[in-house]
Design an enzyme around this catalytic site. Structure first.
Site, PDB file in Angstrom:
ATOM      1  N   GLU A 444       0.852  -1.197   0.000  1.00 19.46           N
ATOM      2  CA  GLU A 444       0.000   0.000   0.000  1.00 19.46           C
ATOM      3  C   GLU A 444       0.882   1.238   0.000  1.00 19.46           C
ATOM      4  OE1 GLU A 444      -4.018   1.502   2.344  1.00 19.46           O
ATOM      5  OE2 GLU A 444      -3.240  -0.515   2.626  1.00 19.46           O
ATOM      6  N   GLU A 719      -2.384  -0.063  13.430  1.00 18.22           N
ATOM      7  CA  GLU A 719      -3.549   0.345  12.633  1.00 18.22           C
ATOM      8  C   GLU A 719      -4.855   0.103  13.393  1.00 18.22           C
ATOM      9  OE1 GLU A 719      -5.338  -0.293   8.125  1.00 18.22           O
ATOM     10  OE2 GLU A 719      -3.801  -1.658   8.887  1.00 18.22           O
TER      11      GLU A 719
END
Length: 945
Positions: A444, A719
Site C-alpha cells: 500500500e 492500525e
C-alpha cells in the site's frame, strides 16, 4: 544574545527549491531581553556582503516567524543572508550567514528526456563521459529521473539523499533536483552514471498492484553546468550522445524489494533515444530530501524454533539493512523483512502480497551492500544464505525519512506513556517519507488523506513539518484540478479512483490551518487557499444538488473508520451516523476557509463562508438535537464531534458533556472510537471538566487502549486497537499494519493538555500561548520541551510526596504566555521562591484557578492544590480483601472508578495497603469520602476475621 535556525521557506540552506517569494525566519535566544524591538535583514551575492541586493535597515516591522523577501530572484543564483536583532534591554547580535540558491527560474531546458533503446523492464545505467581542462569554480547538475534515480560521478554518489525524485503526481508535475557537484568533478576525464529504478512511476503500485501507473519507460533529463575560474563555462546536456548499459539491479519495486547480481557483467554499450515527455511538467523541487537520518544495530540475533536466523533491531523502523559480506562468488544472500514474530518464528503475512525482500548475488569481493530503489518497514529481518559466522557488527539498519528536524519531546513518570510517545514519533519517522503514508511495509504505502489529517497536529509538534506539508498540499491541490475540487482518498492519487470522503478530504482545509497556527507563516494559506475553498465548494454543490438542506448526506464516506461500535466488520465505518459526521466536517471546513480568508485579507469571502458554516451548524442542530440538548446519536464519536467542532449549542454543552461522561461510564471507561473520534476524545474531555477521564483513557492498559499495544511490545502505533491479540497472535492479515500513525494523535493532547503548551490562533506561531498544564495524580510528573517557530518552550510539573504541585516553565524570547494554574489560590502560590502576590507578575484569581501573564523567562511555581486530599489510616489489609467487600466495591466502581487502578489490583495479592490515599486531581468529593469512610469503619473487623 544569539540568532539561530535561519531558514528559507522553513528549510535550512535550500538548494534548488521552488522558493516563490522566499519567506525568511529565525530564532533569537540566549539573552535576558524579553522582546525584539527591531531587526535588520541583509541579502547579498557573496559571503562578505560586498554585493548587497537587499538591506531592510533597522526595522520594527520584521517578524522572525516569516519575513517575505521583496526582491526578484535570478535564475541559478546563490543568495547569502544574515539577521541583526535588537532586544528591549539593549542587547544586540548578528547571526551567522545563511544562504539559499535558486533553480532554473523561467529558464528553458536544453537537456532532453532520454531512455535506453531496449526492453522497458531492464534497469539501466545511463552514462556520459566528458573532459574538463580548466580550473573549476563551481558546478551544478539539474536533473530528474523516472521512476527513481541515483547519480554517481567518478564513482562517488552525488548528494546524500535517496529515492529521488520522490513521490508526487507525475501526471501533473515532475520535480527536478539540483546538486552541487563542485567537489566530485576533477580536471581531466569525468564520468557521470545515472542508475534508474521503477519507483511508483512505473513499478508495481496501488491497490490492484498495477504497473506503469504514470509511465512505461525509464527516463532521464540532465543539465550539468560547470563554471570556471576564468569566467567561461561548460554545459553537458542529456541527449542521444549519452549511452546506456544494463544495471546489476535485475528486478525491483517498492513492494517486493530488489534483486542485485554483482556477478552480472554486460560490457555492451547501448544507444539511448529521446522520449517525448516534454519539459512543461518539470518544476524545481518542493520535496525535502529523503535521507538516512539514523542508524541502528541489531539488538540480538535469534535462532527461531523453525531454524531461521532472524535479526531483531528492537524497533519497528523504515529504510533498509546495509550489510558487509565477503561471500564466495555466486552465493546468494536473501534478507526478508517483517514486523513481528509469531511463536518465535519470522512472520510477514500481514504484508499481504508485498514480498519485502532483498537478494544479493555475491562476486567474491568484500563489499558493503544496500538496496537502491526500494525501502522496507520492519523490525525483524530473516537472513538466508549467509556466509560464515553471522555477527551483529555486519548489519546496520538505515532509518530513512524526510529531512525534518525533531522539535518536540515528552517524558513522564510512567514508562509506558513514555514509550507511547516514542511509538508515535517512530510512526511519524517511518511514514513521513516524502509523503505521509498510511503504512510503510505492505502493498500500500499511499498518502492517505485521512491519516495525514488526524495526525497533522501531533506531527507539527514532533517535527518541523512546514515544508513537508507544503509539498503534500501542493500535490493535493493539483489533484483537485480535474475533479471540480474533490480531494482523492490518497495523494498522490496514483490511479486510485474516487474520493471526497468527509474527514479524509478535509485534509484540504485542516492541514493548512494547523500548519499556519503552528508556524505563524501565512505562506501555506496563500498556497493552499484555492484548494481549501474548492473543497468546500465541492461539498456545497453536493448539498445544493440534494436540496440545499445544509447537510451533507450524499457520496461515499469512511465514517468513523475502524471504530469498535459498528456492525459490519467487513467495512468498519463505526456506529456513528455518517451524515452527521460528514455534515460536521462540512461545518468545520467552511469555518476554516472563513478563517483563512480573514488572515489573507479576503473579507468578503470570509463573511460568505462563515455564513455557510453557521447555516450548516444550525441545520445539524435541527436534525440531531432535541430541544433540551440531547443528541439523537448516542455514540462516543458523535458526542465528541459535537463538542470539538462547536456543533452543540452553547447553552447545551454541559448536557452533551455529561452525556459523554455517562456514555463513557457505560462503556466501562474505554474508548470505542475510530479515526474520527479518537484524535479529539481526550481534548474534549479535558476542555469540558473531565480531565480525569482523559487520563483514564490514556492510562488504560487493557484492550482497547493506547497502552495495550505498548504492553504487547509495540514500538510504533498500530492500525487497529487489537492488531495483536493478548496471546501474541496477530489478529488478521487483510488490513493490519503495525506502523500506522493515526492513533498517535493522542500525543497532541499530551502536548496541549498534559503539559499545556497551546498555540493561540490569533497569535500563531507560538508568539503567545495558553499555558494550561493539567496534572493528574496517576502521573507523578510530566515534562515537555518544544522547539517552536519562535523559540524553545519548556513545561514541567510534578506532584510531591506531600501533595504539593510544582511547575517549571521556560518562555522563549519575544513570546508570552497566559498561564492557568489549576486548583490554586492566589495567596498560596509561590513563584521562584517568592509569594506570587509579592511579585510584579500580572496575576488574577478565577473561581478555581490562578491566571498569570508571563513574558520571556524561566519560572518555578509551587503550591498546595485546593482539592480534597486525605489519607485513611486503617489496619493492615490487602487491597484485594478490601475490594472483595461488596459495599466498598460498589462505591469504588460506581463513584470512584479511577481510585483503584489496574496497577493497584495487580499488586494487591502480595502487598498490604496501610493507607488508602486520595491524591490531587482525583474525582473525590467530601460526600463520597464520608460514605466510603462509614463503610470502611463498619468492615474493619470483618475484613480482619
Amino acid at each position: 544574545m544569539k540568532i539561530v535556525n535561519l531558514k528559507t521557506n522553513h528549510i535550512t540552506n535550500p538548494l534548488g527549491f521552488d522558493l516563490g517569494k522566499p519567506s525568511l525566519s529565525f530564532i533569537t535566544c540566549e539573552t535576558t531581553a524579553s522582546k525584539q524591538v527591531a531587526a535588520q535583514i541583509e541579502v547579498a551575492l557573496d559571503k562578505n556582503f560586498s554585493e548587497v541586493v537587499f538591506n531592510s535597515g533597522r526595522s520594527e516591522e520584521i517578524d522572525s516567524l516569516a519575513f517575505e523577501l521583496p526582491i526578484k530572484l535570478e535564475t541559478r543564483t546563490r543568495y547569502y543572508w544574515r539577521v541583526t536583532v535588537w532586544g528591549d534591554n539593549g542587547d544586540t547580535a548578528t547571526s551567522e550567514v545563511a544562504w539559499f540558491e535558486t533553480a532554473k527560474i523561467d529558464e528553458a531546458w536544453d537537456g532532453k528526456w532520454i531512455t535506453p533503446d531496449w526492453d522497458n523492464k531492464i534497469h539501466p545505467i545511463i552514462s556520459k563521459e566528458f573532459n574538463i581542462e580548466k580550473v573549476i569554480k563551481s558546478a551544478r547538475v539539474y536533473t530528474s529521473g523516472l521512476g527513481l534515480y541515483e547519480m554517481n560521478i567518478n564513482n562517488k554518489k552525488v548528494g546524500d539523499e535517496y529515492l529521488s525524485p520522490n513521490f508526487n503526481a507525475y501526471d501533473k508535475w515532475i520535480q527536478y533536483q539540483t546538486y552541487d557537484i563542485t567537489d566530485v568533478l576533477v580536471q581531466g576525464e569525468n564520468k557521470v552514471d545515472v542508475a534508474l529504478g521503477n519507483g511508483l512511476y512505473k513499478g508495481r503500485f496501488g491497490f490492484n498492484s498495477v504497473e506503469n501507473i504514470y509511465g512505461e519507460k525509464f527516463a532521464l533529463i540532465c543539465e550539468i553546468i560547470v563554471d570556471f575560474e576564468d569566467g567561461s563555462n561548460l554545459i553537458i546536456n542529456s541527449d542521444e550522445t549519452w549511452k546506456a548499459r544494463k544495471s546489476k539491479v535485475l528486478e525491483g519495486n517498492i513492494y517486493d524489494g530488489e534483486i542485485y547480481d554483482s556477478t552480472f557483467e554486460d560490457t555492451s554499450i547501448y544507444n539511448v533515444k529521446e522520449i517525448g515527455l516534454g519539459v512543461d511538467k518539470l518544476k524545481a523541487r518542493l520535496s525535502l530530501p529523503v535521507k538516512i537520518k539514523e542508524k541502528l544495530k541489531p539488538v540480538q540475533i535469534l535462532k527461531a524454533p523453525e531454524g531461521e536466523i532472524v535479526l531483531d533491531f528492537g524497533q519497528n523502523m523504515v529504510g533498509w539493512v546495509e550489510f558487509k559480506t565477503k561471500a564466495p562468488k555466486g552465493s546468494e544472500i536473501t534478507l526478508q523483512y517483517g514486523e513481528i514474530l509469531q511463536e518465535g518464528n519470522f512472520y510477514r503475512d500481514n504484508l499481504r502480497t508485498a514480498k519485502a525482500e532483498y537478494k544479493y548475488i555475491a562476486n567474491g569481493e568484500e563489499v558493503t551492500v544496500r538496496p537502491y530503489f526500494t525501502f522496507y518497514g520492519f523490525r525483524y529481518v530473516k537472513v538466508d544464505g549467509w556466509y560464515g559466522e553471522i555477527n551483529v557488527d555486519d548489519f546496520t539498519g538505515c532509518v530513512l525519512y524526510s529531512d525534518m528536524e525533531v522539535t518536540g519531546h515528552i517524558e513522564t513518570s510512567n514508562p509506558l506513556v513514555n514509550r507511547l510517545f516514542l511509538n508515535a514519533l517512530w510512526g511519524q519517522k517511518g511514514n513521513f517519507l516524502d509523503i505521509p503514508t498510511d503504512c510503510p511495509q505492505r502493498d500500500e504505502r499511499m498518502g492517505w488523506t485521512g491519516d495525514a489529517q488526524v495526525f497533522s497536529g501531533t506531527a507539527c509538534f514532533n517535527m518541523d513539518t512546514f515544508a513537508f506539508f507544503s509539498k503534500y498540499g501542493y500535490d493535493l491541490g493539483r489533484e483537485q484540478e480535474k475533479t471540480n475540487g474533490m480531494v482523492p482518498m490518497v495523494v498522490p492519487a496514483a490511479g486510485l479512483p474516487g474520493g471526497g470522503s468527509s474527514a479524509w478530504a478535509d485534509a484540504a482545509t485542516i492541514i493548512p490551518w494547523n500548519v499556519y497556527v503552528q508556524y505563524g507563516d501565512k505562506k501555506i494559506l496563500e498556497q493552499q487557499f484555492e484548494s481549501m475553498k474548492a473543497w468546500v465548494d465541492f461539498v456545497k454543490k453536493a448539498d445544493d444538488d440534494s436540496g440545499s438542506k445544509r447537510l451533507w448526506t450524499t457520496g461515499f464516506h469512511f465514517g468513523d473508520w475502524l471504530a469498535l461500535d459498528g456492525t459490519d466488520p467487513a467495512f468498519p465505518t463505526g456506529g456513528t451516523d455518517i451524515p452527521f459526521i460528514s455534515s460536521a466536517y462540512y461545518c468545520y471546513s467552511s469555518m476554516l476557509v472563513a478563517k483563512a480568508a480573514k488572515v489573507l485579507g479576503k473579507e468578503e469571502i470570509a463573511k460568505e463562508y462563515e455564513k455557510l458554516s453557521n447555516e450548516v451548524r444550525e441545520a445539524i442542530r435541527d436534525e440531531y438535537f432535541s430541544k433540551n440538548g440531547r443528541m439523537t446519536i448516542n455514540t462516543q464519536t458523535a458526542l465528541i464531534i459535537a463538542l470539538f467542532m462547536d456543533i452543540a449549542p452553547e447553552e447545551k454543552r454541559e448536557r452533551v458533556a455529561n452525556d459523554l461522561r455517562e456514555k463513557l461510564k457505560k462503556d466501562k471507561n474505554h474508548l470505542k472510537t475510530g479515526f474520527v473520534g479518537t484524535p479529539y476524545f481526550c481534548k474534549v474531555l479535558s476542555e469540558n471538566g473531565s480531565n480525569d477521564l482523559a487520563y483514564t483513557l490514556l492510562l488504560n492498559k487493557d484492550y482497547p487502549s493506547w497502552l495495550y499495544a505498548v504492553t504487547m511490545g509495540a514500538t510504533t502505533i498500530w492500525e487497529r486497537w487489537h492488531s495483536v491479540l493478548s496471546d501474541g497472535k496477530i489478529s488478521g492479515t487483510d488490513m493490519n499494519s503495525l506502523n500506522h500513525y493515526a492513533y498517535g494523535s493522542i500525543v497532541e493532547w499530551m502536548y496541549r493538555y498534559m503539559v499545556g503548551i497551546n498555540p493561540v490562533e490569533d497569535t500563531p506561531g507560538f508568539r503567545h500561548i495558553k499555558l494550561t498544564p493539567m496534572p493528574d495524580y496517576r502521573l507523578k510528573c510530566a515534562k515537555a520541551i518544544y522547539k517552536s517557530a519562535v523559540g524553545t518552550y519548556e513545561s514541567e510539573w510534578k506532584i510531591t510526596d506531600e501533595g504539593n504541585l510544582e511547575f517549571k516553565f521556560v518562555i522563549p524570547f519575544n513570546a508570552s504566555a497566559s498561564l492557568i494554574l489549576p486548583n490554586a489560590k492566589l495567596e498560596n502560590v509561590k513563584v521562584n521562591s517568592k509569594s506570587l502576590k509579592e511579585t510584579k507578575l500580572n496575576a488574577s484569581q478565577s473561581s478555581e484557578n490562578v491566571i498569570v501573564e508571563l513574558i520571556s523567562g524561566s519560572y518555578e511555581f509551587a503550591y498546595f492544590p485546593e482539592v480534597p486530599y486525605i489519607k485513611y489510616y486503617g489496619v493492615d489489609v490487602s487491597l484485594g480483601e478490601l475490594v472483595s467487600n461488596q459495599a466498598v466495591k460498589n462505591i469504588i466502581e460506581e463513584k470512584l472508578p479511577m481510585i483503584v487502578t489496574e496497577d493497584m489490583l495487580e499488586r494487591s495479592g502480595h502487598q498490604t495497603l496501610r493507607e488508602l490515599s486520595f491524591a490531587p486531581f482525583s474525582p473525590v468529593t467530601n460526600e463520597i469520602l464520608e460514605e466510603l469512610d462509614n463503610v470502611l469503619n463498619k468492615i474493619k473487623i470483618d475484613v480482619m476475621i
